[in-house]
Scaffold this motif. Structure first.
Motif, mmCIF file in Angstrom:
data_model
loop_
_atom_site.group_PDB
_atom_site.id
_atom_site.type_symbol
_atom_site.label_atom_id
_atom_site.label_comp_id
_atom_site.label_asym_id
_atom_site.label_seq_id
_atom_site.Cartn_x
_atom_site.Cartn_y
_atom_site.Cartn_z
ATOM 1 N N THR A 1 -4.544 -1.177 -6.217
ATOM 2 C CA THR A 1 -4.769 -0.875 -4.802
ATOM 3 C C THR A 1 -6.198 -0.400 -4.565
ATOM 4 O O THR A 1 -6.845 -0.797 -3.581
ATOM 5 C CB THR A 1 -3.765 0.193 -4.313
ATOM 6 N N ALA B 1 0.836 -1.206 0.000
ATOM 7 C CA ALA B 1 0.000 0.000 0.000
ATOM 8 C C ALA B 1 0.871 1.256 0.000
ATOM 9 O O ALA B 1 0.586 2.223 -0.716
ATOM 10 C CB ALA B 1 -0.938 -0.001 1.200
ATOM 11 N N SER C 1 2.461 1.813 -3.440
ATOM 12 C CA SER C 1 1.487 2.353 -4.370
ATOM 13 C C SER C 1 1.104 3.789 -4.021
ATOM 14 O O SER C 1 1.204 4.695 -4.846
ATOM 15 C CB SER C 1 0.240 1.459 -4.370
#
Length: 141
Positions: free
Chosen positions: A94, A67, A70
């Motif tokens: 994501t 996460a 990204s």
């Protein structure tokens, strides 16, 4: 920036208008996502025990790291327009994970924002970085 905006608004050039629109989309999509990613980035390196969902079964730490990759690194790349098409892909993935796995049982109200972000990132992946980007500048050399 004001001159660029005035040029786009006052010119009859559709290509300039499109380039400015792509720039705005990249900066907004990247900057808004960065606000989500910076808190996760701090959590990753805080030294505190990781308390993050594991929506894809790779472990909480790996999920948080993905996460952060990204939402921070790819968001910054999107803002400056470097590797734009590739940077948009992890962002879109994501957002699909957020919408369809993390918020799967929360209803459309919680899925709407990640799906909107995903639409932005898919659009950027399809149309590219535009004229006002590092991608364009580097390819011209």
């Amino acid at each position: 920036m004001q001159t660029l905006l005035n040029k786009a608004l006052n010119s009859g050039s559709n290509s300039t208008n499109i380039s400015v629109a792509i720039l705005i989309l990249r900066i907004a999509g990247g900057a808004f996502m960065l606000t989500h990613g910076l808190g996760k980035f701090e959590a990753l390196f805080s030294g505190e025990p990781i308390q993050f969902r594991d929506p894809i079964g790779v472990g909480a730490t790996a999920s948080l790291a993905l996460a952060v990759f990204s939402e921070v690194l790819c968001a910054v790349l999107l803002i400056v327009g470097l590797g734009t098409r590739l940077a948009a892909i992890p962002l879109a993935i994501t957002m699909f994970v957020a919408a369809f796995i993390v918020h799967a049982t929360d209803g459309f109200g919680r899925q709407e924002l990640p799906l909107l972000y995903a639409a932005v990132y898919i659009s950027i992946a399809l149309i590219g970085a535009g004229k006002y980007s590092l991608d364009n500048w580097l390819l011209k050399k």
